[in-house]
Design a protein around this motif. Sequence first.
Motif, PDB file in Angstrom:
ATOM      1  N   GLY A  87      -0.647  20.108   4.834  1.00 35.52           N
ATOM      2  CA  GLY A  87      -1.920  20.733   4.486  1.00 35.52           C
ATOM      3  C   GLY A  87      -2.438  20.327   3.119  1.00 35.52           C
ATOM      4  N   ALA A  88      -2.104  19.140   2.672  1.00 34.41           N
ATOM      5  CA  ALA A  88      -2.466  18.673   1.332  1.00 34.41           C
ATOM      6  C   ALA A  88      -3.968  18.598   1.128  1.00 34.41           C
ATOM      7  CB  ALA A  88      -1.837  17.309   1.062  1.00 34.41           C
ATOM      8  N   GLY A  89      -4.401  18.884  -0.107  1.00 33.72           N
ATOM      9  CA  GLY A  89      -5.783  18.726  -0.501  1.00 33.72           C
ATOM     10  C   GLY A  89      -6.029  17.416  -1.226  1.00 33.72           C
ATOM     11  N   VAL A  90      -4.929  16.729  -1.608  1.00 37.63           N
ATOM     12  CA  VAL A  90      -5.046  15.484  -2.356  1.00 37.63           C
ATOM     13  C   VAL A  90      -4.239  14.405  -1.641  1.00 37.63           C
ATOM     14  CG1 VAL A  90      -4.660  14.328  -4.567  1.00 37.63           C
ATOM     15  CG2 VAL A  90      -5.244  16.763  -4.526  1.00 37.63           C
ATOM     16  N   ARG A  91      -4.853  13.239  -1.463  1.00 41.11           N
ATOM     17  CA  ARG A  91      -4.176  12.101  -0.840  1.00 41.11           C
ATOM     18  C   ARG A  91      -4.130  10.962  -1.852  1.00 41.11           C
ATOM     19  NH1 ARG A  91      -3.422  12.038   4.104  1.00 41.11           N
ATOM     20  NH2 ARG A  91      -2.130  10.412   4.938  1.00 41.11           N
ATOM     21  N   PHE A  92      -2.926  10.441  -2.084  1.00 40.18           N
ATOM     22  CA  PHE A  92      -2.719   9.274  -2.930  1.00 40.18           C
ATOM     23  C   PHE A  92      -2.517   8.073  -2.026  1.00 40.18           C
ATOM     24  CE2 PHE A  92      -1.709  12.724  -5.714  1.00 40.18           C
ATOM     25  CZ  PHE A  92      -2.038  12.295  -6.991  1.00 40.18           C
ATOM     26  N   LEU A  93      -3.261   7.015  -2.271  1.00 41.77           N
ATOM     27  CA  LEU A  93      -3.148   5.774  -1.503  1.00 41.77           C
ATOM     28  C   LEU A  93      -2.581   4.712  -2.435  1.00 41.77           C
ATOM     29  CD1 LEU A  93      -6.665   5.924   0.163  1.00 41.77           C
ATOM     30  CD2 LEU A  93      -4.484   6.443   1.253  1.00 41.77           C
ATOM     31  N   VAL A  94      -1.425   4.158  -2.061  1.00 40.93           N
ATOM     32  CA  VAL A  94      -0.753   3.173  -2.904  1.00 40.93           C
ATOM     33  C   VAL A  94      -0.318   1.971  -2.064  1.00 40.93           C
ATOM     34  CG1 VAL A  94       0.028   4.948  -4.522  1.00 40.93           C
ATOM     35  CG2 VAL A  94       1.545   4.237  -2.679  1.00 40.93           C
ATOM     36  N   ASP A  95      -0.176   0.844  -2.716  1.00 45.15           N
ATOM     37  CA  ASP A  95       0.386  -0.360  -2.098  1.00 45.15           C
ATOM     38  C   ASP A  95      -0.271  -0.747  -0.778  1.00 45.15           C
ATOM     39  OD1 ASP A  95       2.277  -0.866  -4.130  1.00 45.15           O
ATOM     40  OD2 ASP A  95       3.507   0.748  -3.329  1.00 45.15           O
ATOM     41  N   GLY A  96      -1.590  -0.749  -0.772  1.00 47.93           N
ATOM     42  CA  GLY A  96      -2.303  -1.233   0.403  1.00 47.93           C
ATOM     43  C   GLY A  96      -2.622  -0.196   1.459  1.00 47.93           C
ATOM     44  N   ALA A  97      -2.299   1.067   1.222  1.00 48.95           N
ATOM     45  CA  ALA A  97      -2.660   2.106   2.192  1.00 48.95           C
ATOM     46  C   ALA A  97      -4.185   2.214   2.252  1.00 48.95           C
ATOM     47  CB  ALA A  97      -2.042   3.443   1.796  1.00 48.95           C
ATOM     48  N   GLU A  98      -4.707   2.417   3.448  1.00 50.56           N
ATOM     49  CA  GLU A  98      -6.154   2.449   3.666  1.00 50.56           C
ATOM     50  C   GLU A  98      -6.677   3.862   3.840  1.00 50.56           C
ATOM     51  OE1 GLU A  98      -8.331  -0.072   3.655  1.00 50.56           O
ATOM     52  OE2 GLU A  98      -6.814  -1.614   3.346  1.00 50.56           O
ATOM     53  N   MET A  99      -7.889   4.107   3.359  1.00 48.09           N
ATOM     54  CA  MET A  99      -8.570   5.378   3.576  1.00 48.09           C
ATOM     55  C   MET A  99      -8.998   5.449   5.037  1.00 48.09           C
ATOM     56  SD  MET A  99     -11.097   6.084   0.400  1.00 48.09           S
ATOM     57  CE  MET A  99     -11.232   4.591  -0.572  1.00 48.09           C
ATOM     58  N   THR A 100      -8.853   6.627   5.621  1.00 48.16           N
ATOM     59  CA  THR A 100      -9.306   6.791   6.995  1.00 48.16           C
ATOM     60  C   THR A 100     -10.424   7.815   7.116  1.00 48.16           C
ATOM     61  OG1 THR A 100      -7.580   8.413   7.423  1.00 48.16           O
ATOM     62  CG2 THR A 100      -7.095   6.115   7.988  1.00 48.16           C
ATOM     63  N   GLY A 101     -10.656   8.580   6.073  1.00 45.94           N
ATOM     64  CA  GLY A 101     -11.720   9.571   6.088  1.00 45.94           C
ATOM     65  C   GLY A 101     -11.825  10.242   4.736  1.00 45.94           C
ATOM     66  N   PHE A 102     -12.958  10.884   4.507  1.00 49.28           N
ATOM     67  CA  PHE A 102     -13.203  11.467   3.198  1.00 49.28           C
ATOM     68  C   PHE A 102     -13.391  12.975   3.232  1.00 49.28           C
ATOM     69  CE2 PHE A 102     -14.805   7.123   3.250  1.00 49.28           C
ATOM     70  CZ  PHE A 102     -14.146   6.588   2.157  1.00 49.28           C
ATOM     71  N   ASN A 103     -13.433  13.575   4.401  1.00 48.54           N
ATOM     72  CA  ASN A 103     -13.781  14.986   4.501  1.00 48.54           C
ATOM     73  C   ASN A 103     -12.595  15.932   4.550  1.00 48.54           C
ATOM     74  OD1 ASN A 103     -16.447  14.163   4.548  1.00 48.54           O
ATOM     75  ND2 ASN A 103     -16.511  14.067   6.768  1.00 48.54           N
ATOM     76  N   GLU A 104     -11.385  15.418   4.715  1.00 46.27           N
ATOM     77  CA  GLU A 104     -10.216  16.286   4.827  1.00 46.27           C
ATOM     78  C   GLU A 104      -9.655  16.718   3.483  1.00 46.27           C
ATOM     79  OE1 GLU A 104      -7.081  14.709   7.333  1.00 46.27           O
ATOM     80  OE2 GLU A 104      -8.520  13.257   8.105  1.00 46.27           O
ATOM     81  N   PHE A 105     -10.065  16.062   2.392  1.00 51.01           N
ATOM     82  CA  PHE A 105      -9.411  16.253   1.105  1.00 51.01           C
ATOM     83  C   PHE A 105     -10.389  16.653   0.010  1.00 51.01           C
ATOM     84  CE2 PHE A 105      -7.096  13.193   3.627  1.00 51.01           C
ATOM     85  CZ  PHE A 105      -5.847  13.780   3.660  1.00 51.01           C
TER      86      PHE A 105
END
Length: 152
Positions: A87-105
Amino acid sequence: MAEAAEVLFYHLERAPLERVLPSLLERTLERGWRAVVQSGSAERLEALDLALWTYSDASFLPHGTARDGDPSRQPIYLTTSNETPNGAGVRFLVDGAEMTGFNEFVRIVCIFDGQDSEATARARTQWKEARAAGCAVTYWRQSENGRWEKQG
């Protein structure tokens, strides 16, 4: 419809991810937020898992992965997928991880290696995608003394 997330880009130039990520996660927990750290590879995720246990003799960051069981209880959850079982409110993207959406966080934090041209190009693309989605976007760089300074 949920509001688009605030998206922060951290440009690594003076310190490696293993030194930067723990302090950002500490601040996230201090705000009462839970976090997901999404890595681009399983090998890197293993290294980050170890680094979060050992980065400081004085403290540790409570975290886990799928193999630890009951991900909903983890304040910081490490993964290679776009899942958010805690149920995280913050997503950290590192080492090439891609964003999949902007409304969940509430916040998405993209940390990229400024010495890697591919990572920098990916960050530029993510920046454009975040802006197009209506997100508030900021760019952070380390100063000569190691402090993060907002550049844009």
